[in-house]
Design a protein around this motif. Structure first.
Motif, PDB file in Angstrom:
ATOM      1  N   GLY A   1      -2.175  -7.940  14.724  1.00 28.54           N
ATOM      2  CA  GLY A   1      -1.931  -7.164  13.513  1.00 28.54           C
ATOM      3  C   GLY A   1      -1.796  -5.693  13.884  1.00 28.54           C
ATOM      4  O   GLY A   1      -2.538  -5.196  14.736  1.00 28.54           O
ATOM      5  N   VAL A   2      -0.834  -5.005  13.258  1.00 32.14           N
ATOM      6  CA  VAL A   2      -0.693  -3.566  13.491  1.00 32.14           C
ATOM      7  C   VAL A   2      -0.884  -2.842  12.158  1.00 32.14           C
ATOM      8  O   VAL A   2      -0.101  -3.034  11.226  1.00 32.14           O
ATOM      9  CB  VAL A   2       0.678  -3.210  14.118  1.00 32.14           C
ATOM     10  N   LEU A   3      -1.937  -2.062  12.092  1.00 33.05           N
ATOM     11  CA  LEU A   3      -2.274  -1.311  10.876  1.00 33.05           C
ATOM     12  C   LEU A   3      -1.944   0.155  11.144  1.00 33.05           C
ATOM     13  O   LEU A   3      -2.490   0.764  12.074  1.00 33.05           O
ATOM     14  CB  LEU A   3      -3.765  -1.488  10.594  1.00 33.05           C
ATOM     15  N   LYS A   4      -1.030   0.685  10.325  1.00 33.03           N
ATOM     16  CA  LYS A   4      -0.616   2.070  10.546  1.00 33.03           C
ATOM     17  C   LYS A   4      -1.013   2.914   9.344  1.00 33.03           C
ATOM     18  O   LYS A   4      -0.683   2.565   8.206  1.00 33.03           O
ATOM     19  CB  LYS A   4       0.909   2.087  10.712  1.00 33.03           C
ATOM     20  N   ILE A   5      -1.740   3.999   9.590  1.00 30.51           N
ATOM     21  CA  ILE A   5      -2.026   4.945   8.506  1.00 30.51           C
ATOM     22  C   ILE A   5      -0.728   5.733   8.294  1.00 30.51           C
ATOM     23  O   ILE A   5      -0.173   6.308   9.237  1.00 30.51           O
ATOM     24  CB  ILE A   5      -3.189   5.913   8.857  1.00 30.51           C
ATOM     25  N   ASN A   6      -0.251   5.730   7.056  1.00 28.37           N
ATOM     26  CA  ASN A   6       1.104   6.214   6.797  1.00 28.37           C
ATOM     27  C   ASN A   6       1.116   7.271   5.688  1.00 28.37           C
ATOM     28  O   ASN A   6       1.520   7.011   4.566  1.00 28.37           O
ATOM     29  CB  ASN A   6       1.971   4.996   6.393  1.00 28.37           C
TER      30      ASN A   6
ATOM     31  N   TYR B   1       0.833  -1.195   0.000  1.00 24.98           N
ATOM     32  CA  TYR B   1       0.000   0.000   0.000  1.00 24.98           C
ATOM     33  C   TYR B   1       0.869   1.246   0.000  1.00 24.98           C
ATOM     34  O   TYR B   1       1.985   1.232   0.526  1.00 24.98           O
ATOM     35  CB  TYR B   1      -0.898   0.009   1.247  1.00 24.98           C
ATOM     36  N   ASN B   2       0.339   2.340  -0.565  1.00 25.66           N
ATOM     37  CA  ASN B   2       1.081   3.612  -0.542  1.00 25.66           C
ATOM     38  C   ASN B   2       0.931   4.317   0.800  1.00 25.66           C
ATOM     39  O   ASN B   2       1.855   4.953   1.282  1.00 25.66           O
ATOM     40  CB  ASN B   2       0.555   4.543  -1.643  1.00 25.66           C
ATOM     41  N   ASN B   3      -0.267   4.213   1.399  1.00 22.14           N
ATOM     42  CA  ASN B   3      -0.564   5.039   2.581  1.00 22.14           C
ATOM     43  C   ASN B   3      -0.861   4.233   3.829  1.00 22.14           C
ATOM     44  O   ASN B   3      -1.372   4.777   4.812  1.00 22.14           O
ATOM     45  CB  ASN B   3      -1.766   5.951   2.285  1.00 22.14           C
ATOM     46  N   ILE B   4      -0.591   2.940   3.751  1.00 26.06           N
ATOM     47  CA  ILE B   4      -0.870   2.075   4.903  1.00 26.06           C
ATOM     48  C   ILE B   4       0.272   1.090   5.062  1.00 26.06           C
ATOM     49  O   ILE B   4       0.809   0.583   4.069  1.00 26.06           O
ATOM     50  CB  ILE B   4      -2.212   1.324   4.705  1.00 26.06           C
ATOM     51  N   VAL B   5       0.659   0.856   6.303  1.00 20.38           N
ATOM     52  CA  VAL B   5       1.644  -0.189   6.580  1.00 20.38           C
ATOM     53  C   VAL B   5       0.942  -1.208   7.464  1.00 20.38           C
ATOM     54  O   VAL B   5       0.281  -0.835   8.440  1.00 20.38           O
ATOM     55  CB  VAL B   5       2.876   0.395   7.326  1.00 20.38           C
TER      56      VAL B   5
ATOM     57  N   LEU C   1      -6.448  -6.694  16.412  1.00 20.49           N
ATOM     58  CA  LEU C   1      -5.898  -5.667  15.521  1.00 20.49           C
ATOM     59  C   LEU C   1      -5.655  -4.374  16.296  1.00 20.49           C
ATOM     60  O   LEU C   1      -6.499  -3.960  17.104  1.00 20.49           O
ATOM     61  CB  LEU C   1      -6.877  -5.412  14.363  1.00 20.49           C
ATOM     62  N   ILE C   2      -4.502  -3.760  16.029  1.00 23.59           N
ATOM     63  CA  ILE C   2      -4.215  -2.419  16.577  1.00 23.59           C
ATOM     64  C   ILE C   2      -4.159  -1.452  15.389  1.00 23.59           C
ATOM     65  O   ILE C   2      -3.498  -1.726  14.388  1.00 23.59           O
ATOM     66  CB  ILE C   2      -2.875  -2.412  17.345  1.00 23.59           C
ATOM     67  N   VAL C   3      -4.860  -0.323  15.516  1.00 23.69           N
ATOM     68  CA  VAL C   3      -4.840   0.708  14.466  1.00 23.69           C
ATOM     69  C   VAL C   3      -4.139   1.936  15.032  1.00 23.69           C
ATOM     70  O   VAL C   3      -4.470   2.389  16.136  1.00 23.69           O
ATOM     71  CB  VAL C   3      -6.286   1.082  14.034  1.00 23.69           C
ATOM     72  N   THR C   4      -3.169   2.458  14.290  1.00 19.11           N
ATOM     73  CA  THR C   4      -2.459   3.637  14.772  1.00 19.11           C
ATOM     74  C   THR C   4      -2.031   4.504  13.581  1.00 19.11           C
ATOM     75  O   THR C   4      -2.389   4.211  12.440  1.00 19.11           O
ATOM     76  CB  THR C   4      -1.255   3.218  15.667  1.00 19.11           C
ATOM     77  N   GLY C   5      -1.306   5.581  13.867  1.00 22.52           N
ATOM     78  CA  GLY C   5      -0.875   6.481  12.792  1.00 22.52           C
ATOM     79  C   GLY C   5       0.627   6.707  12.840  1.00 22.52           C
ATOM     80  O   GLY C   5       1.239   6.651  13.914  1.00 22.52           O
ATOM     81  N   GLU C   6       1.200   6.989  11.682  1.00 18.63           N
ATOM     82  CA  GLU C   6       2.638   7.267  11.608  1.00 18.63           C
ATOM     83  C   GLU C   6       2.883   8.737  11.976  1.00 18.63           C
ATOM     84  O   GLU C   6       2.127   9.617  11.578  1.00 18.63           O
ATOM     85  CB  GLU C   6       3.125   6.982  10.172  1.00 18.63           C
ATOM     86  N   GLY C   7       3.930   8.999  12.744  1.00 19.81           N
ATOM     87  CA  GLY C   7       4.307  10.386  13.043  1.00 19.81           C
ATOM     88  C   GLY C   7       3.501  10.989  14.177  1.00 19.81           C
ATOM     89  O   GLY C   7       3.096  10.302  15.107  1.00 19.81           O
ATOM     90  N   ARG C   8       3.217  12.300  14.047  1.00 18.08           N
ATOM     91  CA  ARG C   8       2.599  13.009  15.179  1.00 18.08           C
ATOM     92  C   ARG C   8       1.075  13.052  15.111  1.00 18.08           C
ATOM     93  O   ARG C   8       0.433  13.777  15.873  1.00 18.08           O
ATOM     94  CB  ARG C   8       3.183  14.423  15.285  1.00 18.08           C
ATOM     95  N   SER C   9       0.513  12.314  14.164  1.00 14.75           N
ATOM     96  CA  SER C   9      -0.945  12.324  14.034  1.00 14.75           C
ATOM     97  C   SER C   9      -1.480  10.903  13.956  1.00 14.75           C
ATOM     98  O   SER C   9      -0.822  10.025  13.394  1.00 14.75           O
ATOM     99  CB  SER C   9      -1.303  13.095  12.750  1.00 14.75           C
ATOM    100  N   PHE C  10      -2.663  10.702  14.518  1.00 16.46           N
ATOM    101  CA  PHE C  10      -3.393   9.442  14.283  1.00 16.46           C
ATOM    102  C   PHE C  10      -4.002   9.604  12.885  1.00 16.46           C
ATOM    103  O   PHE C  10      -3.451   9.079  11.918  1.00 16.46           O
ATOM    104  CB  PHE C  10      -4.447   9.259  15.384  1.00 16.46           C
ATOM    105  N   VAL C  11      -5.022  10.423  12.772  1.00 11.30           N
ATOM    106  CA  VAL C  11      -5.580  10.827  11.479  1.00 11.30           C
ATOM    107  C   VAL C  11      -6.199  12.206  11.688  1.00 11.30           C
ATOM    108  O   VAL C  11      -7.073  12.366  12.537  1.00 11.30           O
ATOM    109  CB  VAL C  11      -6.662   9.831  10.991  1.00 11.30           C
ATOM    110  N   ALA C  12      -5.719  13.214  10.903  1.00 10.49           N
ATOM    111  CA  ALA C  12      -6.228  14.586  11.084  1.00 10.49           C
ATOM    112  C   ALA C  12      -7.482  14.836  10.252  1.00 10.49           C
ATOM    113  O   ALA C  12      -7.717  15.942   9.782  1.00 10.49           O
ATOM    114  CB  ALA C  12      -5.141  15.593  10.749  1.00 10.49           C
ATOM    115  N   GLY C  13      -8.260  13.801  10.014  1.00 10.49           N
ATOM    116  CA  GLY C  13      -9.545  13.982   9.347  1.00 10.49           C
ATOM    117  C   GLY C  13      -9.535  13.539   7.903  1.00 10.49           C
ATOM    118  O   GLY C  13      -8.549  13.005   7.401  1.00 10.49           O
ATOM    119  N   ALA C  14     -10.660  13.778   7.251  1.00 20.21           N
ATOM    120  CA  ALA C  14     -10.721  13.562   5.810  1.00 20.21           C
ATOM    121  C   ALA C  14      -9.813  14.606   5.161  1.00 20.21           C
ATOM    122  O   ALA C  14      -9.551  15.663   5.745  1.00 20.21           O
ATOM    123  CB  ALA C  14     -12.153  13.732   5.332  1.00 20.21           C
ATOM    124  N   ASP C  15      -9.334  14.302   3.956  1.00 16.65           N
ATOM    125  CA  ASP C  15      -8.414  15.220   3.272  1.00 16.65           C
ATOM    126  C   ASP C  15      -9.188  16.426   2.743  1.00 16.65           C
ATOM    127  O   ASP C  15      -9.968  16.322   1.793  1.00 16.65           O
ATOM    128  CB  ASP C  15      -7.714  14.482   2.118  1.00 16.65           C
TER     129      ASP C  15
END
Ligand code: CO8
Length: 260
Positions: A16-21, A4-8, A53-67
Motif C-alpha cells: 500500500g502507498v499512502l501519500k499525504i497530498n 480523501y481530500n488530502n490523502i491518496v 505500507l509505504i508512507v510518503t508525501g506529494e511534492g517537495r515535502s514529506f510533512v512540514a509539521g502540524a498546520d
C-alpha cells in the motif's frame, strides 16, 4: 477505499502507498488531514491485501509539521485534543500489524518528523530534511516527538535537535540513526518498493510477530521482553507459515507464503 481530500492511497499488489497530498501547504497536518489519516489507517489495518505500507508525501515535502495557521489560535484544551488525535493515529501506525516504511521525500519537520518516527523504517531521499522546530514557535513537540526521538537517537541528540530547533540533512539523519538509508531523490520510491518486496518475500506472520516483539519489548524490561519473544517464537510453530518456511528449506525451494 474512501475518497480523501488530502490523502491518496493506492495498492500495488500487496504493497500500500499512502501519500499525504496537501502540497500547497507542504503537506502540513490540519484537522481534516489527521481525520483522513485516521480513517485510511483504519481501512489499511483491516485490509488483508495490504501486507506492507509505504508512507510518503506529494511534492517537495514529506510533512512540514502540524498546520501552524490552523493551530495558531487554539485554546489549551483544543491544542491538547489535537495533539491527542494525532498521537492516537501515529500510535495506530506504530502498532499496525504490518511493516510501515516512511519514504521521506522532503521536509519532515515537527509533526512530519513525528509521523516518520511512528513508521518502522525511514528511507530518506537526499533532499529530505528532518527537524523538530517547535521551540522556535513557542511550543514543545506535541505528536510524541519528545518520546520517540530519544528512543531512536538517544537523549543527547534528541535534546540537541529539539532545543536548537535546527533542520538536519538526510545524511546527518542517517548518521544519528534517524534515517535507515539515504538514496538519490529519483530512486526513493523504487528503493522503498524494493525494501517492501524484500519484506514481502518472508512470512507475513513472522514479520508481524517480530514487529510486535520489538515494539512491546522495547517498552518494557528485558526479562519481560524475552518472555514475549519466547511466547511468540513458540506460537510460530502453530502456523502453516512455519511449516511452509522450514519445509521449503528442506526441499531446497523458495517458500510460498501466499503473496501476490
Ligand atoms: N503549517 C501551515 N502552513 C505551512 C506549514 C505549516 N507547518 N509549512 C509550510 N506551510 C505553507 C507556507 O505557509 C506556504 O504557504 P503560502 O504559499 O500560502 O504562503 C507554503 O506552505 C510553502 O511554504 P514556504 O513558502 O514557507 O516554503 P519554503 O520553501 O520557503 O520553506 C519550510 C519551507 C522551511 C518548511 C517552511 O515552510 C517552514 O518553516 N514551515 C514550518 C515548519 C514548522 O515549523 N513545522 C513545525 C510545525 S509545529 C508542529 O508540527 C508541532 C506538532 C504538534 C502540534 C501540537 C498540537 C496543537
Amino acid at each position: 477505499m474512501s475518497n480523501y481530500n488530502n490523502i491518496v492511497f493506492e495498492k500495488q499488489n500487496n504493497i500500500g502507498v499512502l501519500k499525504i497530498n496537501r502540497p500547497k501547504a507542504l503537506n502540513a497536518l490540519n484537522t481534516e488531514t489527521i481525520c483522513e489519516l485516521a480513517q485510511v489507517v483504519k481501512e489499511i489495518k483491516n485490509d488483508p491485501e495490504v501486507k506492507v505500507l509505504i508512507v510518503t508525501g506529494e511534492g517537495r515535502s514529506f510533512v512540514a509539521g502540524a498546520d501552524i495557521v490552523e493551530m495558531k489560535d487554539k485554546t489549551p484544551e483544543e491544542a491538547r485534543t489535537f495533539a491527542g488525535m494525532a498521537m492516537e493515529v501515529f500510535r495506530e501506525i506504530e502498532l499496525m500489524e504490518k511493516p510501515v516504511i516512511a519514504a521521506v521525500n522532503g521536509f519532515a519537520l515537527g509533526g512530519g518528523c513525528e509521523l516518520s518516527m511512528s513508521c518502522d523504517i525511514r528511507i530518506a531521499g537526499e533532499k529530505a530534511k528532518f527537524g523538530q522546530p517547535e521551540v522556535g514557535l513557542g511550543i514543545t513537540p506535541g505528536f510524541a516527538g519528545t518520546q520517540r526521538l530519544p528512543r531512536l537517537v538517544g537523549t543527547g541528540k534528541a535534546k540537541e535537535l529539539i532545543f536548537t530547533a535546527k533542520m538536519i540533512s538526510a545524511e546527518e539523519a542517517e548518521k544519528i540513526g534517524l534515517a535507515n538509508a539515504v538514496v538519490p531523490q529519483e530512486e526513493l520510491m523504487d528503493k522503498a518498493m524494493e525494501m517492501a518486496n524484500q519484506i514481502l518475500a518472508n512470512s507475513p506472520m513472522a514479520v508481524k510477530y517480530a514487529k510486535s516483539a520489538i515494539n512491546r519489548g522495547y517498552e518494557t524490561d528485558i526479562e519481560t521482553g524475552m518472555y514475549i519473544e519466547k511466547d511468540i517464537f513458540g506460537l510460530c510453530f502453530a502456523s502453516e507459515e512455519q511449516t511452509e518456511g522450514m519445509t521449503a528449506f528442506v526441499e531446497k525451494r523458495k517458500p510460498d507464503f501466499g503473496q501476490k
